[in-house]
Design an enzyme around this catalytic site. Structure first.
Site, PDB file in Angstrom:
ATOM      1  N   ALA A 152      -0.036  -1.630   9.027  1.00  0.00           N
ATOM      2  CA  ALA A 152       0.258  -0.224   8.755  1.00  0.00           C
ATOM      3  C   ALA A 152       1.218   0.363   9.784  1.00  0.00           C
ATOM      4  O   ALA A 152       1.061   0.159  10.993  1.00  0.00           O
ATOM      5  CB  ALA A 152      -1.042   0.576   8.741  1.00  0.00           C
TER       6      ALA A 152
ATOM      7  N   ARG B 265       0.611 -14.501  19.998  1.00  0.00           N
ATOM      8  CA  ARG B 265       0.013 -15.837  20.029  1.00  0.00           C
ATOM      9  C   ARG B 265       0.301 -16.545  18.720  1.00  0.00           C
ATOM     10  O   ARG B 265       0.696 -15.924  17.724  1.00  0.00           O
ATOM     11  CB  ARG B 265      -1.503 -15.755  20.233  1.00  0.00           C
ATOM     12  CG  ARG B 265      -2.247 -15.011  19.113  1.00  0.00           C
ATOM     13  CD  ARG B 265      -3.738 -15.012  19.364  1.00  0.00           C
ATOM     14  NE  ARG B 265      -4.482 -14.277  18.359  1.00  0.00           N
ATOM     15  CZ  ARG B 265      -4.875 -14.772  17.200  1.00  0.00           C
ATOM     16  NH1 ARG B 265      -4.569 -16.022  16.872  1.00  0.00           N
ATOM     17  NH2 ARG B 265      -5.575 -14.034  16.340  1.00  0.00           N
TER      18      ARG B 265
ATOM     19  N   ASN C 263       0.838  -1.197   0.000  1.00  0.00           N
ATOM     20  CA  ASN C 263       0.000   0.000   0.000  1.00  0.00           C
ATOM     21  C   ASN C 263       0.879   1.255   0.000  1.00  0.00           C
ATOM     22  O   ASN C 263       2.102   1.169  -0.070  1.00  0.00           O
ATOM     23  CB  ASN C 263      -0.933  -0.045   1.219  1.00  0.00           C
ATOM     24  CG  ASN C 263      -2.273   0.613   0.960  1.00  0.00           C
ATOM     25  OD1 ASN C 263      -2.331   1.642   0.294  1.00  0.00           O
ATOM     26  ND2 ASN C 263      -3.334   0.026   1.472  1.00  0.00           N
TER      27      ASN C 263
ATOM     28  N   HIS D  67      23.701   2.803  11.731  1.00  0.00           N
ATOM     29  CA  HIS D  67      24.823   3.698  11.982  1.00  0.00           C
ATOM     30  C   HIS D  67      25.374   3.425  13.374  1.00  0.00           C
ATOM     31  O   HIS D  67      24.620   3.066  14.282  1.00  0.00           O
ATOM     32  CB  HIS D  67      24.386   5.159  11.855  1.00  0.00           C
ATOM     33  CG  HIS D  67      23.786   5.482  10.522  1.00  0.00           C
ATOM     34  ND1 HIS D  67      24.556   5.775   9.419  1.00  0.00           N
ATOM     35  CD2 HIS D  67      22.502   5.505  10.100  1.00  0.00           C
ATOM     36  CE1 HIS D  67      23.768   5.985   8.384  1.00  0.00           C
ATOM     37  NE2 HIS D  67      22.514   5.824   8.769  1.00  0.00           N
TER      38      HIS D  67
ATOM     39  N   ALA E 140      -0.147  -3.474  13.412  1.00  0.00           N
ATOM     40  CA  ALA E 140       0.084  -2.087  13.005  1.00  0.00           C
ATOM     41  C   ALA E 140       0.910  -1.352  14.057  1.00  0.00           C
ATOM     42  O   ALA E 140       0.681  -1.490  15.259  1.00  0.00           O
ATOM     43  CB  ALA E 140      -1.249  -1.383  12.794  1.00  0.00           C
TER      44      ALA E 140
ATOM     45  N   THR F 271      12.385  -5.693  16.110  1.00  0.00           N
ATOM     46  CA  THR F 271      13.806  -5.589  16.397  1.00  0.00           C
ATOM     47  C   THR F 271      14.482  -6.949  16.523  1.00  0.00           C
ATOM     48  O   THR F 271      15.696  -7.011  16.711  1.00  0.00           O
ATOM     49  CB  THR F 271      14.035  -4.815  17.708  1.00  0.00           C
ATOM     50  OG1 THR F 271      13.393  -5.524  18.782  1.00  0.00           O
ATOM     51  CG2 THR F 271      13.466  -3.403  17.615  1.00  0.00           C
TER      52      THR F 271
END
Length: 211
Positions: free
Chosen positions: A144, A185, A87, A117, A162, A167
């Site tokens: 999103a 879950r 999208n 960085h 969303a 990480t």
């Protein structure tokens, strides 16, 4: 430094300086193609498809990216399977490779980053950078506003909620949400009965997918 040497540094995970003259000029050429893609009209679907084939490292059939699309190298280091959908405002920081499996969907404003960085200020002020590839499996839904950071691998059949910030690696077949993103879950029996809250999946659809 030669362009070949710059690419070796980009894809090795080593720390390097990204503003070498030849590399910068090459990147500008990629960004010119990206500019042209974003300038296409909604009716120019076939033209967009052909442009993506030229821009990407690999791209399967039936892929669609809704402009505006943002990418450091215009998709040059991106590998899409087939029927990938994105999208508005997908951002692929493709300083090294990004791999996406078949039938994966990206919601609006998703960021997939491969560039990082150093934390050490004395290195960062000089412009040093490193890159680590991202791998996203088949049939995933990246919600999103999600952000996926360098070096992450996401398995197959995963839903990323969303606004999540991914990480760490996410295994296959789970719903994962949050900042940092964690497994909420496994995808299970209830998901075979309800598609949203208490809305049941129609019997004819269940029959279709189970046949």
């Amino acid at each position: 430094m030669s362009l070949e040497k710059s690419f070796e540094q980009m894809h090795s995970g080593d720390i390097y300086l990204p503003m070498e003259k030849e590399l910068f000029e090459y990147q500008l050429g990629c960004l010119e193609k990206l500019y042209d893609y974003n300038a296409t009209r909604p009716s120019e679907q076939e033209k967009r498809s052909e442009m993506l084939k030229d821009m990407f490292a690999e791209i399967g059939e039936g892929c669609y990216i809704e402009p505006p699309f943002h990418s450091n190298f215009g998709g040059k280091h991106v590998h899409f399977g087939s029927y990938v959908y994105a999208n508005f405002n997908l951002t692929l920081v493709d300083d090294t490779h990004i791999y996406v499996g078949d039938a994966t969907m990206f919601g609006p404003n998703v960021v997939v980053a491969t560039a990082g960085h150093p934390v050490l200020p004395e290195l960062r002020v000089k412009g040093y950078q490193y890159n680590s590839p991202v791998r996203i499996g088949k049939n995933c839904w990246i919600g999103a506003g999600a952000v996926i950071v360098p070096g992450v691998t996401i398995g197959d059949n995963v839903v990323i909620g969303a606004g999540s910030v991914v990480t760490r690696d996410i295994p296959s077949g789970v719903v994962a949400v949050g900042n940092p993103c964690r497994v909420l879950r496994e995808i299970g029996d209830r998901d075979r009965e309800f598609y949203f809250k208490n809305r049941r999946i129609p019997e004819e659809l269940l029959k279709e997918i189970n046949d």
